[in-house]
Design a protein around this motif. Structure first.
Motif, PDB file in Angstrom:
ATOM      1  N   UNK A  28       0.816  -1.217   0.000  1.00 22.30           N
ATOM      2  CA  UNK A  28       0.000   0.000   0.000  1.00 22.30           C
ATOM      3  C   UNK A  28       0.848   1.264   0.000  1.00 22.30           C
ATOM      4  N   UNK A  29       1.941   1.245   0.742  1.00 28.02           N
ATOM      5  CA  UNK A  29       2.821   2.404   0.756  1.00 28.02           C
ATOM      6  C   UNK A  29       3.529   2.607  -0.573  1.00 28.02           C
ATOM      7  N   UNK A  30       3.696   1.513  -1.321  1.00 25.49           N
ATOM      8  CA  UNK A  30       4.461   1.594  -2.572  1.00 25.49           C
ATOM      9  C   UNK A  30       3.671   2.153  -3.748  1.00 25.49           C
ATOM     10  N   UNK A  31       2.334   2.066  -3.682  1.00 24.57           N
ATOM     11  CA  UNK A  31       1.553   2.592  -4.810  1.00 24.57           C
ATOM     12  C   UNK A  31       1.382   4.096  -4.643  1.00 24.57           C
ATOM     13  N   UNK A  32       0.752   4.742  -5.616  1.00 23.67           N
ATOM     14  CA  UNK A  32       0.473   6.165  -5.502  1.00 23.67           C
ATOM     15  C   UNK A  32      -0.731   6.371  -4.587  1.00 23.67           C
ATOM     16  N   UNK A  33      -0.871   7.569  -4.020  1.00 23.83           N
ATOM     17  CA  UNK A  33      -1.874   7.766  -2.972  1.00 23.83           C
ATOM     18  C   UNK A  33      -3.291   7.494  -3.481  1.00 23.83           C
ATOM     19  N   UNK A  34      -3.516   7.621  -4.790  1.00 21.83           N
ATOM     20  CA  UNK A  34      -4.857   7.423  -5.325  1.00 21.83           C
ATOM     21  C   UNK A  34      -5.254   5.945  -5.382  1.00 21.83           C
ATOM     22  N   UNK A  35      -4.330   5.010  -5.118  1.00 15.02           N
ATOM     23  CA  UNK A  35      -4.664   3.575  -5.175  1.00 15.02           C
ATOM     24  C   UNK A  35      -4.379   2.839  -3.881  1.00 15.02           C
ATOM     25  N   UNK A  36      -4.105   3.561  -2.796  1.00 16.70           N
ATOM     26  CA  UNK A  36      -3.667   2.872  -1.577  1.00 16.70           C
ATOM     27  C   UNK A  36      -4.763   1.976  -0.991  1.00 16.70           C
ATOM     28  N   UNK A  37      -6.008   2.446  -1.004  1.00 16.46           N
ATOM     29  CA  UNK A  37      -7.074   1.635  -0.403  1.00 16.46           C
ATOM     30  C   UNK A  37      -7.325   0.373  -1.221  1.00 16.46           C
ATOM     31  N   UNK A  38      -7.265   0.502  -2.547  1.00 13.00           N
ATOM     32  CA  UNK A  38      -7.477  -0.649  -3.411  1.00 13.00           C
ATOM     33  C   UNK A  38      -6.408  -1.704  -3.141  1.00 13.00           C
ATOM     34  N   UNK A  39      -5.174  -1.252  -2.932  1.00 15.05           N
ATOM     35  CA  UNK A  39      -4.089  -2.188  -2.652  1.00 15.05           C
ATOM     36  C   UNK A  39      -4.339  -2.903  -1.329  1.00 15.05           C
ATOM     37  N   UNK A  40      -4.725  -2.147  -0.303  1.00  8.21           N
ATOM     38  CA  UNK A  40      -5.017  -2.764   0.997  1.00  8.21           C
ATOM     39  C   UNK A  40      -6.167  -3.762   0.857  1.00  8.21           C
ATOM     40  N   UNK A  41      -7.185  -3.367   0.109  1.00  9.99           N
ATOM     41  CA  UNK A  41      -8.377  -4.205  -0.037  1.00  9.99           C
ATOM     42  C   UNK A  41      -8.097  -5.480  -0.836  1.00  9.99           C
ATOM     43  N   UNK A  42      -7.258  -5.377  -1.885  1.00 11.95           N
ATOM     44  CA  UNK A  42      -6.943  -6.589  -2.649  1.00 11.95           C
ATOM     45  C   UNK A  42      -6.304  -7.639  -1.739  1.00 11.95           C
ATOM     46  N   UNK A  43      -5.560  -7.175  -0.737  1.00 11.30           N
ATOM     47  CA  UNK A  43      -4.944  -8.105   0.209  1.00 11.30           C
ATOM     48  C   UNK A  43      -5.939  -8.589   1.263  1.00 11.30           C
ATOM     49  N   UNK A  44      -6.642  -7.642   1.886  1.00 11.74           N
ATOM     50  CA  UNK A  44      -7.573  -8.032   2.955  1.00 11.74           C
ATOM     51  C   UNK A  44      -8.646  -8.997   2.452  1.00 11.74           C
ATOM     52  N   UNK A  45      -9.113  -8.782   1.211  1.00 13.16           N
ATOM     53  CA  UNK A  45     -10.226  -9.599   0.739  1.00 13.16           C
ATOM     54  C   UNK A  45      -9.811 -11.065   0.544  1.00 13.16           C
ATOM     55  N   UNK A  46      -8.511 -11.306   0.339  1.00 17.25           N
ATOM     56  CA  UNK A  46      -8.088 -12.712   0.207  1.00 17.25           C
ATOM     57  C   UNK A  46      -8.318 -13.466   1.521  1.00 17.25           C
ATOM     58  N   UNK A  47      -8.247 -12.745   2.649  1.00 17.67           N
ATOM     59  CA  UNK A  47      -8.486 -13.406   3.941  1.00 17.67           C
ATOM     60  C   UNK A  47      -9.912 -13.961   3.960  1.00 17.67           C
ATOM     61  N   UNK A  48     -10.859 -13.145   3.481  1.00 16.24           N
ATOM     62  CA  UNK A  48     -12.252 -13.586   3.455  1.00 16.24           C
ATOM     63  C   UNK A  48     -12.479 -14.732   2.489  1.00 16.24           C
ATOM     64  N   UNK A  49     -12.039 -14.533   1.241  1.00 20.25           N
ATOM     65  CA  UNK A  49     -12.328 -15.520   0.199  1.00 20.25           C
ATOM     66  C   UNK A  49     -11.674 -16.870   0.504  1.00 20.25           C
ATOM     67  N   UNK A  50     -10.387 -16.848   0.816  1.00 22.65           N
ATOM     68  CA  UNK A  50      -9.660 -18.113   0.957  1.00 22.65           C
ATOM     69  C   UNK A  50     -10.114 -18.873   2.206  1.00 22.65           C
ATOM     70  N   UNK A  51     -10.450 -18.149   3.273  1.00 23.67           N
ATOM     71  CA  UNK A  51     -10.932 -18.826   4.481  1.00 23.67           C
ATOM     72  C   UNK A  51     -12.216 -19.610   4.177  1.00 23.67           C
ATOM     73  N   UNK A  52     -13.128 -18.955   3.452  1.00 25.02           N
ATOM     74  CA  UNK A  52     -14.383 -19.620   3.088  1.00 25.02           C
ATOM     75  C   UNK A  52     -14.110 -20.869   2.237  1.00 25.02           C
ATOM     76  N   UNK A  53     -13.273 -20.714   1.199  1.00 25.39           N
ATOM     77  CA  UNK A  53     -12.989 -21.847   0.310  1.00 25.39           C
ATOM     78  C   UNK A  53     -12.259 -22.967   1.040  1.00 25.39           C
ATOM     79  N   UNK A  54     -11.411 -22.595   2.005  1.00 23.17           N
ATOM     80  CA  UNK A  54     -10.629 -23.571   2.771  1.00 23.17           C
ATOM     81  C   UNK A  54     -11.552 -24.550   3.496  1.00 23.17           C
ATOM     82  N   UNK A  55     -12.621 -24.003   4.113  1.00 26.63           N
ATOM     83  CA  UNK A  55     -13.577 -24.862   4.811  1.00 26.63           C
ATOM     84  C   UNK A  55     -14.351 -25.706   3.811  1.00 26.63           C
TER      85      UNK A  55
END
Lengths: 440, 112
Positions: A28-55
């Motif tokens: 998130x720090x490495x991208x430009x300020x206009x994309x920081x939330x998207x970068x954080x979200x692309x990572x956070x959302x994997x926690x949700x998706x993969x946990x569900x699929x794992x079960x």
């Protein structure tokens, strides 16, 4: 069941989970300020998706007891075998509950697709990314985890790479080569960002990058030392070599950068540390402290040079997933052909023969090749159907506002957090105002 | 009255402000700006790649002064901000029709 082993693996699982938010800040720090939330979200959302699929089926595909070297089958889908308290599968006898093992391995499955996201920063549709994560972990990560990490058991067959004796203690091939190859594929599918090579696109917040690197370093002790699946000497060896390789890789990167570009940058220190963590991951329990120094220095220097490749070859791997994870992971895996001191699988420098080197190269090529091809096809499929890339206008304005209706920073006293000024009338309030006038 | 606008090197800003204050200038508006003049930016090397950086950071100072003070203010800014190297900046002067102090409603010279 051993309470000490169980306690350590539980703690390690939490440490590995923390790496994904850590990675989010590093990226998130490495991208430009206009994309920081998207970068954080692309990572956070994997926690949700993969946990569900794992079960649902992920754990079964990765570690189920099908008699196949290619996948674990679907017998354990829904984790319905989870009444087992103690695990005796996976080659030798581990003294931790199977559910604890499943929790630990889940964290690896979460962070691997998250690593890929850095290659396509600033320009991906969020829904397309979520779909890619679903498909890629199902077809690539879960089976590859079986290939590399499943050592079989009373009923199950070991993964085909694990059965050959490939050395990958914590995921140099299964996690890093795997993610790096997928990142390269997606960078090619999505194409270069607008202004690439002309606009420096410098990191917008290096303090976040350093914070993220620190969290990764901390969490990585769970990743590597936790992979011993017990509180024992092997965990201690992995812990120590992880520290040594990371510290020395940071120095290696900084020196190369000072010679090449003239400065010791904080981005270089953070990237060097991560390169060291990546390279030691497959090797942490198989090398000596001196081996870790050699591998660390080499990883820092080689990855610092490798991140320059994208400029020459012309692919926009935005945050250097290829240069750090593919190159660093391959370097760590292949280095075992020389540096391994593991009994029965010694490297060339310790009196071993070419078998280890051959196996390690095979694992890198097999995992990297499979991941690259499938990720490329999945990326193309998504691009041709729903579209993988945002429009030119959205990219210039910033993916944060378009995909999430938010901006990362509201530092002006007159801002509202959505890029608008206080006092500008939104459609809703304007409608209210008109309605009031009519009523009056 | 005249509006004096100066675009100078950021590290010179504090010196210029002190000199103007000593002369008797009581207020100014300052902003961080980017731009380029004849020097046309510069090249930078970062993470193994070289870039042309078109815009150079500068400080812009805006002051409204009485006609009689214009030459002195110009002189102070030029003398203090000058390094003699490329990129020292520019100062320009425009006429101002009218000024009102918001708090009191005072006009023109009384509002400066």
């Amino acid at each position: 069941m051993d309470t000490g082993d169980t306690a350590w693996v539980l703690a390690s699982s939490a440490l590995v989970l923390l790496m994904t938010p850590g990675l989010a800040f590093f990226y998130g720090g490495m991208v430009r300020s206009k994309s920081v939330l998207n970068m954080l979200m692309m990572n956070f959302v994997t926690i949700g998706i993969v946990t569900l699929l794992w079960v649902l089926y992920g754990f079964s595909v990765a570690f189920g007891d099908a008699r196949s070297g290619l996948w674990g089958g679907l017998d354990w889908a829904g984790m319905k075998h989870m009444t087992t308290i103690e695990t005796t599968f996976n080659g030798s006898e581990y003294h931790i509950p199977l559910l604890v093992f499943a929790a630990f391995q889940l964290m690896f499955a979460v962070i691997t697709p998250a690593l890929v996201s850095g290659a396509i920063a600033d320009r991906a549709k969020f829904g397309a990314w979520m779909l890619f994560v679903v498909l890629w972990v199902s077809i690539v990560y879960f089976p590859v985890a079986h290939w590399v990490f499943d050592f079989g058991g009373p009923k199950g067959e070991p993964g085909w790479l694990a059965g050959k004796g490939v050395l990958d203690f914590a995921g140099g091939t299964a996690v890093h080569v795997n993610a790096g190859a997928a990142g390269l594929a997606l960078a090619l599918v999505l194409g270069r960002r607008i202004g690439w090579k002309k606009d420096p696109m410098r990191p917008h917040n290096l303090t976040l990058v350093m914070l993220g690197a620190g969290l990764l370093w901390f969490g990585w002790f769970g990743f590597n030392a936790g992979s011993a699946l017990g509180a024992n000497a092997l965990a201690g060896q992995a812990f120590f070599t992880t520290m040594v390789a990371t510290a020395t890789a940071m120095l290696g990167w900084l020196v190369v950068e000072r010679i090449r570009d003239g400065h010791f940058t904080s981005l270089g220190a953070a990237s060097g540390a991560v390169a060291g963590l990546v390279a030691i991951t497959p090797a942490c329990a198989f090398v000596t402290p001196v081996g870790a120094v050699i591998l660390g220095l080499l990883a820092g220097a080689v990855c610092a040079l490798a991140v320059g490749l994208k400029w020459r070859l012309g692919f926009d791997d935005a945050l250097d997933v290829v240069g750090v994870h593919l190159v660093g992971g391959a370097l760590g895996a292949i280095s075992l052909g020389f540096l391994s001191v593991y009994a029965g699988s010694k490297g060339l420098l310790y009196g071993g023969d070419l078998t280890v080197l051959g196996n390690q190269v095979l694992a890198v090529v097999a995992v990297g090749g499979y991941s690259f091809v499938v990720a490329y096809l999945l990326g193309k499929l998504i691009d041709m159907t729903m579209g993988f890339r945002i429009s030119r206008e959205q990219e210039v304005e910033g993916v944060d506002l378009f995909a999430h209706a938010e901006t990362g920073y509201d530092i002006h006293s007159a801002g509202t957090g959505s890029g608008a000024l206080v006092g500008s009338i939104s459609p809703v309030t304007q409608a209210h105002a008109e309605a009031r006038e009519v009523n009056a | 009255m005249k509006l004096v606008t100066a675009v100078i090197k950021p590290h010179k800003w504090e010196e210029v402000r002190e000199a103007l204050e000593t002369f008797g200038v009581t207020g100014m508006t300052v902003s961080e700006v980017s731009g380029y003049g004849r020097q046309k930016g510069h090249t930078e090397v970062y993470r193994g790649a070289e870039y042309d950086i078109a815009l150079v950071p500068k400080i812009r100072i805006e002051i409204v002064v009485e006609d009689a003070d214009v030459d002195d203010v110009l002189g102070i800014i030029v003398k203090t901000a000058q390094t003699g190297r490329i990129g020292d900046g520019k100062v320009w002067v425009q006429p101002v029709e009218s000024v009102v102090r918001v708090r009191t409603g005072d006009r023109d010279e009384a509002a400066l």
